[in-house]
Motif scaffolding. Structure first.
Motif: not given
Length: 217
Positions: A68-72, A132-136, A138-147
């Motif tokens: 689920e992490f790798k796919k997203a 945390g798991g993959p979902e959390q 991925l949200k963290h990575l979204d925040e970083l990618q916004s940089k």
């Protein structure tokens, strides 16, 4: 016949060097950059110690290896595993050399380190093990990618300014990036130095001090 045998042998040798994250992770940095440029993605670099580092093992087993992490994540990033195992037989000599060079290039001091870079290799986000798991995650990575988006927009805005105002704008851009990765933005630091020769922001002086300290250490 001979060519077929050689091709099979090469394939077998390649298959023997598997990644801790499993299918979906690349190990060739330059190939990953080309893929990222072609697919308009960034790169997620996982600096890990797969066979000795407890938080690395936890991050991989709980998050990075999950389908689920790798796919997203692969929808936005090219996933690259840069391993530093104690068992060197897990990696080819070429891969070991590449990973050591990247460790030095990106100033990696601990494991696991997750580094987000654009297709040109410019870093903009850095993190590591998190509960945390993959979902959390991925949200963290979204925040970083916004940089990266913020970086690019701010640089575009700064390009329309002049003198001290431009220098201040560029300083603001760099302060939003990982402190340990600012050596990759030396071209911008040089611009700031020329635009603000008196160094009113104190930014250039601070960077020179940190560079001198790192060199001494």
């Amino acid at each position: 016949m001979k060519q077929t045998l050689l091709a099979s042998l090469a394939l077998a040798m390649t298959a023997s060097f598997s990644t801790a994250g499993g299918e979906g992770w690349m190990t060739d940095f330059e190939a990953a950059k080309k893929k990222a440029a072609k697919e308009n993605k960034d790169l997620l670099l996982d600096f890990t110690g797969s066979d000795w580092c407890p938080p690395c093992k936890a991050l991989t087993s709980n998050i990075l290896s999950k389908d689920e992490f790798k796919k997203a994540a692969s929808a936005k990033f090219v996933l690259v595993e840069l391993d530093f195992p104690r068992d060197k037989s897990k990696l080819s000599e070429e891969t070991q050399k590449q990973n050591q060079e990247l460790q030095k290039k990106y100033n990696i001091k601990g494991y696991p380190t997750i580094l987000l870079v654009d297709a040109k290799g410019l870093p903009y986000g850095q993190t590591g093990f998190r509960d945390g798991g993959p979902e959390q995650y991925l949200k963290h990575l979204d925040e970083l990618q916004s940089k990266r988006t913020n970086r690019d927009n701010a640089l575009e805005a700064a390009s329309k300014l002049d003198g001290g105002a431009k220098a201040e704008a560029l300083v603001k851009v760099l302060k939003e990036l990982p402190e340990t990765q600012l050596n990759h933005y030396q071209h911008i630091i040089d611009q700031i130095s020329k635009l603000d020769p008196e160094d009113k922001t104190g930014f250039v002086k601070n960077q020179k001090f940190k560079a001198a300290y790192e060199s001494l250490m």
